[in-house]
Design an enzyme around this catalytic site. Structure first.
Site, PDB file in Angstrom:
ATOM      1  N   SER A 135      10.766 -25.198  -5.427  1.00  0.00           N
ATOM      2  CA  SER A 135      11.346 -24.148  -6.259  1.00  0.00           C
ATOM      3  C   SER A 135      11.907 -23.066  -5.340  1.00  0.00           C
ATOM      4  O   SER A 135      11.165 -22.455  -4.580  1.00  0.00           O
ATOM      5  CB  SER A 135      10.240 -23.588  -7.168  1.00  0.00           C
ATOM      6  OG  SER A 135      10.704 -22.464  -7.878  1.00  0.00           O
ATOM      7  N   LYS A 161      14.770 -27.081  -7.410  1.00  0.00           N
ATOM      8  CA  LYS A 161      14.867 -26.188  -8.577  1.00  0.00           C
ATOM      9  C   LYS A 161      15.280 -24.832  -8.051  1.00  0.00           C
ATOM     10  O   LYS A 161      14.761 -24.383  -7.030  1.00  0.00           O
ATOM     11  CB  LYS A 161      13.496 -26.136  -9.248  1.00  0.00           C
ATOM     12  CG  LYS A 161      13.154 -24.872 -10.022  1.00  0.00           C
ATOM     13  CD  LYS A 161      11.884 -25.071 -10.832  1.00  0.00           C
ATOM     14  CE  LYS A 161      11.074 -23.793 -10.953  1.00  0.00           C
ATOM     15  NZ  LYS A 161       9.834 -23.990 -11.723  1.00  0.00           N
ATOM     16  N   LYS A 163      15.872 -20.699  -9.095  1.00  0.00           N
ATOM     17  CA  LYS A 163      15.640 -19.637 -10.066  1.00  0.00           C
ATOM     18  C   LYS A 163      16.989 -19.043 -10.436  1.00  0.00           C
ATOM     19  O   LYS A 163      17.844 -18.832  -9.567  1.00  0.00           O
ATOM     20  CB  LYS A 163      14.757 -18.554  -9.435  1.00  0.00           C
ATOM     21  CG  LYS A 163      13.357 -19.037  -9.130  1.00  0.00           C
ATOM     22  CD  LYS A 163      12.611 -19.333 -10.423  1.00  0.00           C
ATOM     23  CE  LYS A 163      11.152 -19.620 -10.167  1.00  0.00           C
ATOM     24  NZ  LYS A 163      10.420 -19.843 -11.422  1.00  0.00           N
ATOM     25  N   ASP A 188      15.622 -22.725 -13.348  1.00  0.00           N
ATOM     26  CA  ASP A 188      14.520 -22.058 -14.060  1.00  0.00           C
ATOM     27  C   ASP A 188      14.881 -20.594 -14.289  1.00  0.00           C
ATOM     28  O   ASP A 188      15.061 -19.828 -13.349  1.00  0.00           O
ATOM     29  CB  ASP A 188      13.226 -22.157 -13.226  1.00  0.00           C
ATOM     30  CG  ASP A 188      12.001 -21.601 -13.954  1.00  0.00           C
ATOM     31  OD1 ASP A 188      12.141 -21.132 -15.103  1.00  0.00           O
ATOM     32  OD2 ASP A 188      10.899 -21.638 -13.362  1.00  0.00           O
ATOM     33  N   GLU A 213      14.875 -24.799 -17.363  1.00  0.00           N
ATOM     34  CA  GLU A 213      13.501 -24.414 -17.675  1.00  0.00           C
ATOM     35  C   GLU A 213      13.435 -23.000 -18.244  1.00  0.00           C
ATOM     36  O   GLU A 213      14.009 -22.072 -17.682  1.00  0.00           O
ATOM     37  CB  GLU A 213      12.677 -24.512 -16.372  1.00  0.00           C
ATOM     38  CG  GLU A 213      11.208 -24.164 -16.527  1.00  0.00           C
ATOM     39  CD  GLU A 213      10.437 -24.330 -15.204  1.00  0.00           C
ATOM     40  OE1 GLU A 213      10.992 -24.884 -14.236  1.00  0.00           O
ATOM     41  OE2 GLU A 213       9.285 -23.875 -15.143  1.00  0.00           O
ATOM     42  N   ASP A 238       8.029 -23.803 -20.072  1.00  0.00           N
ATOM     43  CA  ASP A 238       6.960 -23.402 -19.156  1.00  0.00           C
ATOM     44  C   ASP A 238       6.148 -22.314 -19.869  1.00  0.00           C
ATOM     45  O   ASP A 238       5.173 -22.618 -20.589  1.00  0.00           O
ATOM     46  CB  ASP A 238       7.610 -22.919 -17.835  1.00  0.00           C
ATOM     47  CG  ASP A 238       6.636 -22.324 -16.835  1.00  0.00           C
ATOM     48  OD1 ASP A 238       5.443 -22.183 -17.141  1.00  0.00           O
ATOM     49  OD2 ASP A 238       7.056 -21.969 -15.701  1.00  0.00           O
ATOM     50  N   LYS A 262       1.126 -26.422 -16.278  1.00  0.00           N
ATOM     51  CA  LYS A 262       0.358 -25.692 -15.261  1.00  0.00           C
ATOM     52  C   LYS A 262      -1.022 -25.486 -15.848  1.00  0.00           C
ATOM     53  O   LYS A 262      -1.153 -24.837 -16.895  1.00  0.00           O
ATOM     54  CB  LYS A 262       0.966 -24.308 -14.992  1.00  0.00           C
ATOM     55  CG  LYS A 262       2.351 -24.315 -14.394  1.00  0.00           C
ATOM     56  CD  LYS A 262       2.894 -22.901 -14.202  1.00  0.00           C
ATOM     57  CE  LYS A 262       4.328 -22.962 -13.707  1.00  0.00           C
ATOM     58  NZ  LYS A 262       5.010 -21.657 -13.716  1.00  0.00           N
TER      59      LYS A 262
END
Ligand code: OSB
Ligand code: MG
Length: 369
Positions: A135, A161, A163, A188, A213, A238, A262
């Protein structure tokens, strides 16, 4: 097993690189490390709450308070038959899933050790290596982003991934796709957008993304269903999925096609496995997310990722991507093929560096019978 001793440590570890998301920038990780002793065995867990209430309402301070004043008193001296009993035992405490998870994970570690099995097998996992993704936080420039991605691709990571936030989205995705046409890629947003942005997500459909995401509200599953119906790219949830019930509601509403699991967010490994099973039964792939965990929480994430419906590479990266010196020795390393090898020893199967753990702890508290 009878819970004889619980130790909480408030740990601070500097991050190798600052990590920036749509909700802020972290240069240090703060977690509560839980150690539980029972029947001559020692188990570890991690409450990966962080410094501020940005990703969720929990912080290290709320974890400490809820653990010290409510959860530890429920545990201490109790004879437990299995880690599954904790779901009911902790149910009177509403929410505070990260506080619960640190304790719950330590008990899973203990129970797997008592059974003489690695935690991965004990949870029902099958793999001996997990596929690792990375990430990548928001960078100062698109050039810096491409350089960072290049280094991770070179390293062998199986999925990238990034952000995103308003102003750091379409152009970043476009630049990545022209430099790395085939890299498995996802975005994300950490809740940075609203339904007014449907057009923007339609434009993102052009970049062959694995998923987007948590584009909308952290507690929303209704607008996400409306968005999913209007775009091609799979929505992955998420923040919105904090219990197995939320997962069921999201599936029924069509709010997502993928779920990021998670344990920290859903109250522990028990709930994580239930969400995994539910998604498997509905043919939704899941993957294991992360909260910049130290080696202790990471070992739990690695074990969880071995379950069969973890069908996509997760955010469980090697230790060195986060920390110069991890709390476990040896640390987790990436294999050249972009996988991480699952420990085979009993329980979480890693060796905690107690001396370094003490060195990183700003405070600690022990509860004994
Ligand atoms: O949204 O998945 C997230 C880190 C902190 C808080 C939220 C998130 C993340 C990550 C990093 O994406 C995952 C990791 O590398 O552990
Ligand atoms: Mg996320």
């Amino acid at each position: 097993m009878r819970i004889e001793r619980v130790e909480l440590r408030d740990v601070r570890l500097p991050l190798v690189h600052p990590f920036e998301t749509s909700f802020g920038r972290e240069t240090q990780q703060r977690v509560v490390i839980v150690r539980i002793d029972a029947d001559g065995l020692t188990g570890y867990g991690e409450s990966a709450a962080g410094i501020g209430p940005w990703y969720s309402y929990e912080t290290v301070e709320t974890c400490w308070h809820v653990q010290r004043d409510f959860l530890v008193p429920l545990l201490l001296g109790r004879a437990l038959g299995s880690a599954d009993e904790l779901t009911e035992l902790f149910a009177p405490v509403r929410g505070h899933n990260m506080a619960k998870t640190g304790l719950e994970q330590a008990i899973w570690d203990l129970c797997a050790q008592a059974a003489g099995e690695p935690l991965s097998r004990f949870l029902g996992g099958e793999r001996d290596r997990i596929e690792s993704g990375v990430s990548v936080g928001i960078q100062p420039s698109v050039g810096a982003l491409l350089d960072r991605i290049g280094a991770f691709v070179e390293r062998g990571y199986r999925r990238i991934k990034i952000k995103i936030k308003p102003g750091w989205d379409v152009a970043a995705a476009e630049a990545i796709r022209s430099r790395f046409p085939d890299v498995p890629l996802m975005l994300d947003a950490n809740s940075a957008y609203s339904l007014d942005d449907v057009e923007l997500f339609r434009r993102l459909d052009a970049f062959d993304l694995m998923m987007v995401e948590q584009p909308l509200g952290h507690d929303d599953i209704v607008d996400h269903a409306k968005l999913q119906a209007q775009i091609e790219t799979a929505v992955c949830l998420d923040e919105s999925i904090v219990t197995p019930e939320h997962a069921r509601w999201a599936i029924e509403l069509g709010s997502c096609r993928i779920i990021n699991i998670k344990a920290a967010r859903v109250g522990g490994l028990g709930a994580a496995v239930r969400i995994h099973d539910l998604c498997r039964d509905h043919d939704l792939p899941v993957w294991c997310g992360g909260l910049l965990e130290t080696g202790i929480g990471r070992a739990h994430n690695v074990a969880l990722s071995t379950l069969p419906n973890f069908r996509l590479p997760g955010d469980v990266s090697e230790s060195a991507r986060y920390y110069k010196r991890d709390l476990i020795d040896p640390a987790f390393e990436l294999n050249p093929d972009g996988t991480i090898t699952v420990p085979t020893g009993p329980g979480i199967g890693v060796t905690v560096d107690e001396e370094w753990l003490d060195g990183c702890a700003a405070r600690s508290q022990t509860f004994e019978l």
